[in-house]
Design a protein around this motif. Structure first.
Motif, PDB file in Angstrom:
ATOM      1  N   THR A  92     -12.733 -34.323 -24.508  1.00  0.00           N
ATOM      2  CA  THR A  92     -12.881 -34.806 -23.094  1.00  0.00           C
ATOM      3  C   THR A  92     -12.632 -33.512 -22.187  1.00  0.00           C
ATOM      4  N   GLY A  93     -12.256 -32.570 -22.617  1.00  0.00           N
ATOM      5  CA  GLY A  93     -11.777 -31.376 -21.780  1.00  0.00           C
ATOM      6  C   GLY A  93     -12.830 -30.277 -21.790  1.00  0.00           C
ATOM      7  N   ALA A  94     -14.042 -30.498 -22.295  1.00  0.00           N
ATOM      8  CA  ALA A  94     -15.119 -29.668 -21.994  1.00  0.00           C
ATOM      9  C   ALA A  94     -15.913 -29.704 -20.791  1.00  0.00           C
ATOM     10  N   ALA A  95     -16.338 -28.477 -20.215  1.00  0.00           N
ATOM     11  CA  ALA A  95     -17.299 -28.469 -18.963  1.00  0.00           C
ATOM     12  C   ALA A  95     -18.821 -28.990 -19.386  1.00  0.00           C
ATOM     13  N   LEU A  96     -18.988 -28.720 -20.431  1.00  0.00           N
ATOM     14  CA  LEU A  96     -20.481 -28.988 -21.000  1.00  0.00           C
ATOM     15  C   LEU A  96     -20.490 -29.675 -22.327  1.00  0.00           C
ATOM     16  N   TYR A  97     -21.114 -30.730 -22.620  1.00  0.00           N
ATOM     17  CA  TYR A  97     -21.572 -31.237 -23.991  1.00  0.00           C
ATOM     18  C   TYR A  97     -22.857 -31.188 -24.249  1.00  0.00           C
ATOM     19  N   ILE A  98     -22.943 -30.742 -25.416  1.00  0.00           N
ATOM     20  CA  ILE A  98     -24.451 -30.122 -25.798  1.00  0.00           C
ATOM     21  C   ILE A  98     -24.911 -31.076 -26.984  1.00  0.00           C
ATOM     22  N   VAL A  99     -25.304 -32.290 -27.098  1.00  0.00           N
ATOM     23  CA  VAL A  99     -25.772 -32.874 -27.845  1.00  0.00           C
ATOM     24  C   VAL A  99     -27.143 -32.559 -28.600  1.00  0.00           C
ATOM     25  N   VAL A 100     -26.993 -32.556 -30.015  1.00  0.00           N
ATOM     26  CA  VAL A 100     -27.910 -32.106 -30.922  1.00  0.00           C
ATOM     27  C   VAL A 100     -28.594 -32.916 -31.776  1.00  0.00           C
ATOM     28  N   ASP A 101     -29.895 -32.875 -31.586  1.00  0.00           N
ATOM     29  CA  ASP A 101     -30.774 -33.759 -32.534  1.00  0.00           C
ATOM     30  C   ASP A 101     -31.050 -33.099 -33.945  1.00  0.00           C
ATOM     31  N   THR A 102     -31.322 -33.817 -34.786  1.00  0.00           N
ATOM     32  CA  THR A 102     -31.452 -33.210 -36.020  1.00  0.00           C
ATOM     33  C   THR A 102     -32.730 -32.261 -36.371  1.00  0.00           C
ATOM     34  N   ASN A 103     -33.517 -32.317 -35.543  1.00  0.00           N
ATOM     35  CA  ASN A 103     -34.572 -31.216 -35.732  1.00  0.00           C
ATOM     36  C   ASN A 103     -34.244 -30.057 -35.118  1.00  0.00           C
ATOM     37  N   ALA A 104     -33.579 -30.044 -34.074  1.00  0.00           N
ATOM     38  CA  ALA A 104     -32.984 -28.883 -33.333  1.00  0.00           C
ATOM     39  C   ALA A 104     -32.035 -28.115 -34.384  1.00  0.00           C
ATOM     40  N   LEU A 105     -31.137 -28.860 -34.878  1.00  0.00           N
ATOM     41  CA  LEU A 105     -30.089 -28.464 -35.569  1.00  0.00           C
ATOM     42  C   LEU A 105     -30.456 -27.723 -37.000  1.00  0.00           C
ATOM     43  N   ILE A 106     -31.627 -28.386 -37.669  1.00  0.00           N
ATOM     44  CA  ILE A 106     -32.249 -27.810 -38.864  1.00  0.00           C
ATOM     45  C   ILE A 106     -32.976 -26.476 -38.469  1.00  0.00           C
ATOM     46  N   ASP A 107     -33.574 -26.477 -37.307  1.00  0.00           N
ATOM     47  CA  ASP A 107     -34.531 -25.447 -37.197  1.00  0.00           C
ATOM     48  C   ASP A 107     -33.755 -24.231 -36.383  1.00  0.00           C
ATOM     49  N   GLN A 108     -32.783 -24.535 -35.890  1.00  0.00           N
ATOM     50  CA  GLN A 108     -31.994 -23.496 -34.842  1.00  0.00           C
ATOM     51  C   GLN A 108     -30.770 -23.289 -35.473  1.00  0.00           C
TER      52      GLN A 108
END
Length: 441
Positions: A92-108
């Protein structure tokens, strides 16, 4: 024989055949338009032969004689980490939350790995959020031919950064949103994750799913569709800088300039991966025709990149194995101050190199000796004498290295090692079946 059941749904994406193309969506300057189709509904993960009476049962058949096999518990450990809110980094102290989908996680996952390294090094207030459903999908993909080697690497990247720049969504981190459309259940679980973290700060979704991106954009949630080619940490920061002033791209690394071996959409002629040439200047990469580059395959590039992948993966996995053996053996005390003690005993385990791990494990059991020694085959560039590129090692050296890794898995009863060796062996055998042409690199 030890068995374990996995259940879950996997959404159609770049690693599975799709039937229709979706509309393009807005994106940041560096991210490219993906031509992959959107998911129209869930398709069941089948962990085994459809005709087998144990349909859906994933069976570990390796076992140490007279011993107990430790299964690949990366998934369980990640779930355990997600439940330990008291000791986990407070997201909760982060300035940006980057939610990652499965396809982006596998490929990148290499770009995400480098990005999270830079976030941690520079103490940047950003955190990569992994929705619970994404972790479930990722675990299922570790049993799917063609993509399971990449899924294992992605899982290990998450474990490496857990409680630092990465965080798993917990059951309590939900708005309670439920989709009435069963075919979009998994998509809506990711949407719900975005909604929750939007109440804590700025949120950006990384996904190649066109429909999911459009759905989130309609509700004011920023989305980025990763490029079809590989991303660098700095390029990713440039895209995300649009949504957070805390992400100064100058603090993030440019491309590693190495060749890439990545998942492929094509399964023609048994193809298991695709390659990219060593990175050019990032400004010039905008001119690459990604559609024509998709099916490119250069064996020498695959060897070099696959070699780096093996080094990176087993650097994390073997350190975990060594730590478990240290605890079980009572060797997990403070570092020795004796100058005569082995080098690894004079370090905290966090500083152990892959060679340190191998030397320690070799002090506990008589490991298979191969040529070249496993510690030499797994050297990083310029780390020590004997380093070679992946394409410079002959076929027998690769086979010997895999045999040595398999021996470690068998000796210490580590299913994560045994299973991953068989996964990477598929790629090694396939790439060696294709004539290699010199690259002059």
């Amino acid at each position: 024989m030890t068995t374990t059941n996995f259940t879950g749904q996997v959404r159609q994406s770049f690693w599975a055949p799709v039937s229709a193309s979706g509309p393009s969506s807005p994106q940041s300057p560096n991210a490219s338009v993906s031509t992959t189709a959107s998911r129209s509904g869930p398709s069941r993960i089948v962990l085994g032969d459809e005709d087998d009476e144990d349909d859906g049962l994933y069976t570990l058949t390796h076992a140490e004689p007279g011993g107990q096999l430790r299964q690949d518990d990366t998934f369980a450990r990640l779930l355990e980490a997600a439940s330990e809110d008291v000791v986990m980094r407070d997201a909760t102290g982060a300035a940006l939350y980057i939610v990652v989908d499965t396809n982006a996680l596998i490929d990148q996952y290499p770009a995400l790995d480098a990005f999270m390294d830079d976030v941690e090094t520079n103490s940047i207030p950003a955190v990569v959020i992994v929705p619970e459903i994404v972790l479930t999908e990722l675990d299922g993909l570790k049993n799917r031919d063609g993509v399971k080697w990449f899924a294992r690497q992605a899982s290990t990247v998450l474990w490496k950064h857990m409680r630092k720049a990465a965080k798993l969504q917990t059951r309590s981190e939900s708005t309670g949103f439920k989709s009435l459309n069963g075919t979009m259940r998994n998509d809506m679980a990711i949407y719900d994750c975005c909604l929750f973290f939007r109440t804590k700060g700025s949120v950006v979704l990384l996904s190649s799913d066109v429909n999911l991106c459009l759905y989130c954009q309609n509700d004011g949630i920023a989305t980025i569709r990763p490029p079809n080619r590989s991303w660098s940490s700095q390029e990713m920061a440039k895209d995300l800088h649009l949504y957070s002033e805390h992400l100064d791209p100058a603090l993030f690394r440019r491309s590693t300039h190495g060749p890439q071996y990545r998942p492929t959409k094509s399964r023609a002629h048994g193809q298991l991966g695709r390659t990219e040439a060593p990175a050019m200047d990032e400004d010039d990469r905008m001119d690459v025709d990604e559609d024509t580059a998709e099916d490119e395959f250069v064996p020498s590039h695959a060897w070099d990149s696959l070699h780096v992948q093996v080094i990176n993966y087993y650097s994390v996995v073997l350190k975990e194995v060594a730590e478990r053996v240290r605890v079980a053996s009572g060797d997990n005390g403070p570092p020795s101050k004796s100058q005569y003690a082995p080098a690894y005993r004079r370090k905290v385990i966090e500083d152990w190199t892959l060679r340190d791990c191998l030397e320690y494990l070799g002090s506990k059991k008589q490991l298979l000796e191969v040529t070249p020694p496993l510690s030499v085959f797994l050297l990083r560039r310029n780390e020590d004498r004997g380093w070679r590129r992946g394409q410079d090692w002959p076929s027998q050296a690769w086979q010997n290295a895999l045999a040595a890794l398999k021996d470690i898995g068998t000796q210490f009863g580590e299913g994560v090692v045994l299973d991953s060796v068989e996964d990477v062996r598929q790629h090694v055998q396939w790439v060696f079946s294709i004539p290699m042409r010199p690259t002059g690199l």
